[in-house]
Design an enzyme around this catalytic site. Structure first.
Site, mmCIF file in Angstrom:
data_model
loop_
_atom_site.group_PDB
_atom_site.id
_atom_site.type_symbol
_atom_site.label_atom_id
_atom_site.label_comp_id
_atom_site.label_asym_id
_atom_site.label_seq_id
_atom_site.Cartn_x
_atom_site.Cartn_y
_atom_site.Cartn_z
ATOM 1 N N ALA A 1 51.186 42.870 37.621
ATOM 2 C CA ALA A 1 51.202 44.244 37.131
ATOM 3 C C ALA A 1 50.967 44.417 35.635
ATOM 4 O O ALA A 1 50.400 45.420 35.205
ATOM 5 C CB ALA A 1 52.532 44.906 37.501
ATOM 6 N N ALA A 2 51.441 43.491 34.811
ATOM 7 C CA ALA A 2 51.347 43.678 33.354
ATOM 8 C C ALA A 2 49.889 43.734 32.895
ATOM 9 O O ALA A 2 49.036 43.032 33.451
ATOM 10 C CB ALA A 2 52.075 42.548 32.633
ATOM 11 N N PRO A 3 49.608 44.581 31.919
ATOM 12 C CA PRO A 3 50.526 45.452 31.161
ATOM 13 C C PRO A 3 50.753 46.815 31.809
ATOM 14 O O PRO A 3 51.318 47.709 31.193
ATOM 15 C CB PRO A 3 49.808 45.613 29.826
ATOM 16 C CG PRO A 3 48.360 45.534 30.168
ATOM 17 C CD PRO A 3 48.262 44.544 31.302
ATOM 18 N N LYS B 1 46.471 49.018 36.005
ATOM 19 C CA LYS B 1 46.077 49.341 37.382
ATOM 20 C C LYS B 1 47.235 49.964 38.156
ATOM 21 O O LYS B 1 47.046 50.877 38.959
ATOM 22 C CB LYS B 1 45.534 48.093 38.072
ATOM 23 C CG LYS B 1 44.275 47.553 37.406
ATOM 24 C CD LYS B 1 43.811 46.257 38.048
ATOM 25 C CE LYS B 1 42.629 45.691 37.303
ATOM 26 N NZ LYS B 1 42.976 45.229 35.931
ATOM 27 N N CYS C 1 38.503 39.173 35.683
ATOM 28 C CA CYS C 1 37.633 39.419 34.531
ATOM 29 C C CYS C 1 36.910 38.128 34.165
ATOM 30 O O CYS C 1 36.826 37.759 32.998
ATOM 31 C CB CYS C 1 38.426 39.972 33.350
ATOM 32 S SG CYS C 1 39.865 38.974 32.913
#
Length: 386
Positions: free
Chosen positions: A205-207, A210, A325
């Site tokens: 989840a971080a940061p 999304k 990415c």
């Protein structure tokens, strides 16, 4: 093999040559040295509209423009490269802080690695750990405070290699009206297609980018659970949601073991996002980097553990969106093939500007290349549990 600051070991370079030409690899690695010409932010539509935020930013002299396809996306032109005149005194920033200063952001105390003797008001160069000068500015701390990494602005940037507004210092940022997020990353939540009342798990989840977008798309009326292993990242994600004024559950734990640690979620989630640690070869701007085939192999195996856990979390018919990415097939299409072996089917990712992937799933997944799309290098796949 060194390509404009990005070092690939011989084995990784030969691996990539199995999918890309020598000139394409060179173009990709050169492109990531610079930022995209458009810097994207995502409008927090639970607090404002894209039109209102664009007008407010333009009122501050910021050339904010609406994206042609994505309604909540605004972009700001990035200027550069600019010629800068280095100062005599030098402050060395860590890689992340240097890459931000490269774009014109101020350097904050926690990002300082070294500083020459100096006093507040001294003109200084900001250098990356590899010695490259990325910006020039005015020291706002003395050397002692910089070296103890005191909070606050260490150097106010006046000139930088690339330049754009200091967005994080705007009132609109502090009020949570927008989130900085690349265009490919903004498509991820849309590919998931979250609905009101669903249970959605963001396994990395971080940061909070999304995760907060999923909350936004469901108007805060889905149960969205973000998972992070480290306390610092949990805190970072909570602060993002707090700034944006969005509801959401942030859990500290290893998402690979979530079906065991939170058995109530097993076979019940409607959607899962996986954006796992990867080789980051598509991240822009990248001042320098070094990657080996051994690292990529280890990351791919690590990523598969999240996919296996997602299969256990999802209900039958639930959706997994997997994104990275980076540009290696081993971390992308090969992991999609692994997901198929577990019992997922692959669905088409229909987003504007996408390029086909590699291998049998190539027509269904989405790739974005830095030297073609003028974006970060990015990969998106959509899978459904049978």
């Amino acid at each position: 093999m060194e390509l404009d600051g990005v070092k690939l070991d011989e084995e990784l370079y030969k691996y990539l040559l199995g999918f890309f030409s020598d000139s394409d690899i060179d173009s990709m690695m050169r492109a990531v040295k610079s930022p995209p010409s458009r810097y994207y932010i995502r409008v927090n539509t639970m607090k404002t509209t894209a039109g209102d935020l664009a007008a407010a930013l333009r009122g501050r002299g910021i050339d904010a423009r609406r994206d042609e396809e994505l309604s909540e996306a605004l972009w700001i032109p990035v200027k550069g490269p600019n010629k800068i005149s280095p100062a005599r005194r030098v402050v060395v920033a860590n890689k992340q802080a240097a890459e931000s200063a490269y774009l014109g952001a101020n350097l904050y105390g926690p990002g300082v690695l070294y500083a020459d003797p100096l006093l507040p008001g001294t003109e200084v160069s900001i250098a990356a750990p590899n010695g490259e000068v990325v910006a020039v500015g005015i020291a706002r701390m003395d050397r002692k405070d910089m070296l103890r990494r005191a909070p606050g602005v260490a150097v106010e940037v006046v000139e930088s290699v690339y330049s754009m507004p200091k967005l994080r210092e705007l009132r609109e940022f502090q009020e949570g009206l927008f989130y900085e997020q690349s265009l490919p990353a903004q498509w991820v939540a849309h590919v998931l297609e979250p609905r009101v009342g669903e249970v959605i798990v963001d396994m990395n989840a971080a940061p909070g980018g999304k995760m907060s977008h999923v909350i936004q798309l469901t108007n805060g009326k889905a149960r969205v659970i973000g998972v992070e292993r480290h306390a610092k990242k949990v805190d970072q994600t909570k602060k993002t949601l707090e700034r944006l004024g969005l509801p959401g559950e942030v859990v500290r734990g290893d998402a690979r073991y979530l079906p065991i640690d939170l058995p109530s979620l097993a076979d019940s989630a409607d959607g899962v996002l996986i954006d796992p640690p990867c080789s980051d070869l598509g991240v822009r701007p990248k001042l320098f980097d070094e990657k080996t085939m051994k690292q990529v192999n280890a990351l791919a195996q690590y990523q598969r553990q999240f996919i296996a856990a997602a299969h256990k979390l999802l209900r039958s018919g639930g959706t997994l969106v997997y994104s990275t990415c980076t540009m290696t097939p081993l971390e992308n299409e090969d992991n999609v093939d692994y997901a198929v072996q577990l019992g997922f089917s692959v669905e088409e990712v229909a987003v504007p500007g996408k390029l086909p992937g590699i291998g049998d799933v190539g027509d269904l997944v989405a790739r974005f290349y830095p030297h073609v799309n003028d974006s970060p290098g990015f990969f998106i796949a959509k899978l459904r549990k049978k």
